[in-house]
Design a protein around this motif. Structure first.
Motif, short mmCIF file in Angstrom:
data_model
loop_
_atom_site.label_atom_id
_atom_site.label_comp_id
_atom_site.label_asym_id
_atom_site.label_seq_id
_atom_site.Cartn_x
_atom_site.Cartn_y
_atom_site.Cartn_z
N LEU A 12 -3.71 1.60 5.63
CA LEU A 12 -3.11 2.80 5.05
C LEU A 12 -4.02 4.00 5.28
O LEU A 12 -5.22 3.93 5.03
CB LEU A 12 -2.90 2.58 3.55
N THR A 20 -8.84 6.14 4.20
CA THR A 20 -8.38 4.97 4.93
C THR A 20 -8.66 3.74 4.08
O THR A 20 -9.79 3.52 3.66
CB THR A 20 -9.11 4.84 6.29
N PRO A 73 0.77 -1.24 0.00
CA PRO A 73 0.00 0.00 0.00
C PRO A 73 0.81 1.30 0.00
O PRO A 73 0.35 2.29 -0.55
CB PRO A 73 -0.87 -0.11 1.25
N LEU A 74 1.99 1.29 0.59
CA LEU A 74 2.77 2.53 0.57
C LEU A 74 3.08 2.97 -0.85
O LEU A 74 3.23 4.17 -1.12
CB LEU A 74 4.07 2.38 1.36
N VAL A 116 -4.15 8.02 4.17
CA VAL A 116 -3.53 8.94 3.21
C VAL A 116 -4.26 10.27 3.26
O VAL A 116 -5.49 10.31 3.35
CB VAL A 116 -3.61 8.38 1.77
N ALA A 166 0.27 5.14 -2.15
CA ALA A 166 -0.06 6.32 -1.34
C ALA A 166 0.14 7.64 -2.08
O ALA A 166 -0.74 8.51 -2.01
CB ALA A 166 0.73 6.31 -0.03
N PHE A 179 1.41 4.33 7.55
CA PHE A 179 1.14 2.90 7.45
C PHE A 179 1.84 2.27 8.64
O PHE A 179 3.07 2.37 8.74
CB PHE A 179 1.67 2.34 6.13
N ALA A 212 1.11 10.35 4.28
CA ALA A 212 0.48 9.05 4.52
C ALA A 212 1.09 8.44 5.76
O ALA A 212 2.17 8.85 6.21
CB ALA A 212 0.68 8.11 3.33
#
Length: 197
Positions: free
Chosen positions: A117, A107, A89-90, A119, A93, A126, A124
């Motif tokens: 996550l 979210t 997920p990063l 953002v 972002a 995580f 962001a």
């Protein structure tokens, strides 16, 4: 640079990321996006190298990078919810952040409904305990966040890169280099024996 010394510029990591993604066999457009993602995450003081290595090592290498490109190109967030595979997920972002206004926070939740996550426009977060990846299908919600968390002052240097992840990117990047040969030197590659510039 010797990985044991630490301390890379964001530009160095961004360029290495682009070459590594290309060395992993992904197209140049995806590689350029990877460089942009690494630059953005480093600017937000978030891990960038480790998530990229995780994405290149998963069952479908580059899936998160492809998804980031789709989001940047205008993919509907409802379509993001239909993703069923593993993503890092990063890496998505920055693309999500650019779609939010100053007061929104998005979210992203995994298949089990666990929020992973968060953002907002320009940042962001995580949680490290969540690991590097999430499994879909995903759900998301936006909320109003009047004051996003403040980050440490922006630096142009990154010092906390995992040496194993860095070395893996360097190995992938090395695949893009042309091998040195006497013939290439004779036809003008490199500095040659006399460098009188």
């Amino acid at each position: 640079m010797d990985v044991s010394t630490g301390g890379w510029s964001i530009g160095e990591l961004s360029a290495l990321a682009a070459k590594a993604v290309r060395g992993a066999g992904l197209p140049w457009g995806i590689a350029e996006e990877a460089g942009h993602i690494v630059r953005t995450l480093c600017g937000w003081n978030l891990a960038a190298v480790e998530p990229l290595v995780a994405d290149l090592a998963c069952d479908n290498p580059g899936q998160s990078l492809h998804l980031a490109c789709s989001i940047s190109d205008g993919m509907a967030l409802e379509d993001l919810a239909k993703e069923t595979g593993e993503i890092v997920p990063l890496l998505i972002a920055p693309a999500l952040s650019s779609r939010l206004d100053g007061s929104e926070t998005l979210t992203l939740r995994d298949a089990a409904g666990v929020a992973g996550l968060h953002v907002w426009n320009g940042g962001a977060e995580f949680p490290k305990e969540a690991g590097l990846s999430m499994h879909g299908p995903f759900s998301f919600a936006t909320s109003v966040r009047p004051t996003p968390p403040t980050r440490a002052a922006h630096s142009n240097r990154v010092s906390d890169v995992d040496p194993v992840a860095y070395n893996r990117l360097a190995q992938l990047a090395h695949r893009t280099y042309a091998p040195a040969s006497a013939r290439s030197r004779a036809t003008g590659a490199g500095a040659g024996l006399l460098d009188n510039d």
